[in-house]
Design a protein around this motif. Structure first.
Motif, short mmCIF file in Angstrom:
data_model
loop_
_atom_site.label_atom_id
_atom_site.label_comp_id
_atom_site.label_asym_id
_atom_site.label_seq_id
_atom_site.Cartn_x
_atom_site.Cartn_y
_atom_site.Cartn_z
N GLY A 1 -1.14 74.32 17.30
CA GLY A 1 -1.49 73.12 17.72
C GLY A 1 -2.85 72.95 18.14
N ILE A 2 -3.58 71.93 17.74
CA ILE A 2 -4.91 71.84 18.21
C ILE A 2 -4.92 69.98 18.55
CG2 ILE A 2 -6.29 73.54 17.23
CD1 ILE A 2 -6.86 71.65 15.01
N ALA A 3 -5.55 69.94 19.50
CA ALA A 3 -6.21 68.35 19.74
C ALA A 3 -7.26 68.19 18.68
CB ALA A 3 -6.77 68.44 21.18
N VAL A 4 -7.24 66.98 18.11
CA VAL A 4 -8.31 66.64 17.31
C VAL A 4 -9.03 65.37 17.33
CG1 VAL A 4 -8.50 65.97 14.54
CG2 VAL A 4 -6.79 67.75 15.54
N TYR A 5 -10.26 65.32 17.22
CA TYR A 5 -11.00 63.96 17.23
C TYR A 5 -11.92 63.77 16.12
CZ TYR A 5 -13.70 60.00 19.15
OH TYR A 5 -14.17 58.81 19.38
N ALA A 6 -11.76 62.77 15.28
CA ALA A 6 -12.68 62.39 14.26
C ALA A 6 -14.13 62.06 14.62
CB ALA A 6 -12.05 61.30 13.21
N MET A 7 -15.10 62.65 13.91
CA MET A 7 -16.65 62.19 14.37
C MET A 7 -17.06 61.09 13.05
SD MET A 7 -17.65 66.17 14.85
CE MET A 7 -19.43 65.71 14.98
N ASP A 8 -16.28 60.25 12.64
CA ASP A 8 -16.77 59.32 11.74
C ASP A 8 -17.57 58.22 12.22
OD1 ASP A 8 -14.40 58.42 12.67
OD2 ASP A 8 -13.70 57.81 10.97
N THR A 9 -17.45 57.87 13.48
CA THR A 9 -18.19 57.06 14.46
C THR A 9 -18.99 57.76 15.75
OG1 THR A 9 -16.45 56.08 15.78
CG2 THR A 9 -17.00 55.14 13.42
N ALA A 10 -20.13 57.04 16.00
CA ALA A 10 -20.62 57.71 17.45
C ALA A 10 -19.99 56.87 18.42
CB ALA A 10 -22.30 57.32 17.47
N ASP A 11 -18.94 57.66 19.07
CA ASP A 11 -18.10 57.02 19.91
C ASP A 11 -17.56 58.12 21.02
OD1 ASP A 11 -16.41 55.15 21.20
OD2 ASP A 11 -15.16 54.80 19.38
N ARG A 12 -16.60 57.59 21.83
CA ARG A 12 -16.18 58.64 22.69
C ARG A 12 -14.65 58.41 22.88
NH1 ARG A 12 -18.00 58.92 29.02
NH2 ARG A 12 -16.37 60.14 29.98
N ALA A 13 -13.89 59.39 23.22
CA ALA A 13 -12.54 59.13 23.51
C ALA A 13 -12.01 60.45 24.03
CB ALA A 13 -11.70 58.86 21.85
N THR A 14 -10.66 60.09 24.87
CA THR A 14 -9.98 61.27 25.52
C THR A 14 -8.67 61.55 24.72
OG1 THR A 14 -10.86 60.40 27.69
CG2 THR A 14 -9.08 61.74 27.80
N ILE A 15 -8.90 62.81 24.28
CA ILE A 15 -7.43 63.05 23.59
C ILE A 15 -6.78 64.05 24.11
CG2 ILE A 15 -8.69 62.52 21.19
CD1 ILE A 15 -9.40 65.36 20.71
N GLY A 16 -5.48 64.37 23.57
CA GLY A 16 -4.77 65.24 24.38
C GLY A 16 -3.79 66.04 23.49
N MET A 17 -3.33 67.17 24.01
CA MET A 17 -2.26 67.95 23.11
C MET A 17 -1.57 68.57 24.21
SD MET A 17 -1.61 68.96 20.25
CE MET A 17 -0.51 70.28 19.72
N VAL A 18 -0.22 68.97 23.89
CA VAL A 18 0.77 69.64 24.75
C VAL A 18 1.20 70.94 24.22
CG1 VAL A 18 2.97 69.40 26.04
CG2 VAL A 18 1.35 67.38 25.76
N TRP A 19 1.25 71.88 24.72
CA TRP A 19 1.62 73.13 24.41
C TRP A 19 2.94 73.71 25.14
CZ3 TRP A 19 -3.31 72.31 25.28
CH2 TRP A 19 -4.22 72.26 23.78
N THR A 20 3.84 74.49 24.70
CA THR A 20 5.05 75.01 25.39
C THR A 20 5.19 76.54 25.00
OG1 THR A 20 6.64 74.25 24.03
CG2 THR A 20 6.13 72.91 25.94
N GLY A 21 5.54 77.29 25.88
CA GLY A 21 5.70 78.69 25.37
C GLY A 21 6.55 79.70 26.69
N THR A 22 6.53 80.79 26.32
CA THR A 22 7.19 81.76 27.41
C THR A 22 6.10 82.98 27.50
OG1 THR A 22 9.39 81.40 26.39
CG2 THR A 22 8.98 83.34 27.66
N LEU A 23 6.05 83.30 28.65
CA LEU A 23 5.11 84.32 29.19
C LEU A 23 6.14 85.71 29.26
CD1 LEU A 23 3.26 82.35 32.20
CD2 LEU A 23 2.51 82.88 29.77
N GLY A 24 5.51 86.56 28.20
CA GLY A 24 6.35 87.71 28.16
C GLY A 24 6.69 88.67 29.58
N ALA A 25 5.65 89.13 30.02
CA ALA A 25 5.84 90.08 31.19
C ALA A 25 5.51 89.39 32.50
CB ALA A 25 4.90 91.10 30.95
N ALA A 26 6.28 89.74 33.72
CA ALA A 26 5.73 89.34 34.91
C ALA A 26 4.34 89.86 35.24
CB ALA A 26 6.61 90.10 35.94
N GLY A 27 3.52 89.13 35.96
CA GLY A 27 2.32 89.57 36.24
C GLY A 27 1.29 88.74 36.16
N SER A 28 -0.12 89.13 35.97
CA SER A 28 -1.14 87.95 35.60
C SER A 28 -1.40 87.67 34.31
CB SER A 28 -2.58 88.58 36.23
OG SER A 28 -3.43 87.83 35.93
N HIS A 29 -1.50 86.36 34.21
CA HIS A 29 -1.66 85.55 32.70
C HIS A 29 -2.75 84.46 32.87
CE1 HIS A 29 2.19 87.06 31.52
NE2 HIS A 29 2.93 86.79 32.73
#
Length: 148
Positions: free
Chosen positions: A87-115
């Protein structure tokens, strides 16, 4: 899972509480190529105490278009321990504009320790001075839930 009659430790109960981590951008990222680059400041290194900890990550990208293009997009992604997440956050560049876009990810961290979790940005097609992912409203927020 807790079994009937089992003694509970404070350490084990504390793992039931989700922990939030936040990493706001510290500088803008100019995006003009298809090569992904780290967004300055949007990186977290954290430690888990048990294998299989769950994560929820919210990436917010403050996108500003410099050069309009009907085929190129500004895109943002999440890496977890160097691995691109689906999954990626996507913003179209068809106008000279500005927007705040978002994306959410979920998952599991396999091992204990640093990530390490971090946001990156790029374009889907190279455009001279295509745009920027601005510092002001770009942020990574991660919630870790450990297994008790």
């Amino acid at each position: 899972m807790f079994l009937a009659g089992e003694f509970l430790t404070a350490d084990r109960l504390n793992r039931l509480q989700p922990v939030d981590y936040e990493a706001p951008a510290t500088a803008a990222l100019a995006v003009a190529t298809t090569t992904y680059a780290d967004i300055p400041g949007c990186s977290l290194t954290l430690n888990t105490t048990t294998p299989g900890a769950a994560f929820k990550a919210w990436g917010v990208f403050d996108c500003s278009v410099t050069t309009t293009n009907t085929t190129a997009l500004i895109v943002g992604r999440l890496l977890v321990d160097g691995v691109n997440q689906n999954g990626i956050a996507v913003y179209a560049m068809d106008t000279a504009d500005r927007a705040t876009i978002g994306m959410v990810w979920t998952g599991t961290l396999g091992a204990a320790g640093s990530h390490t979790l971090k946001l990156q940005g790029a374009l889907t097609a190279a455009v001279a001075s295509g745009g920027s992912i601005l510092q002001s409203d770009t942020k990574l927020l991660v919630t870790i839930t450990e297994i008790a």
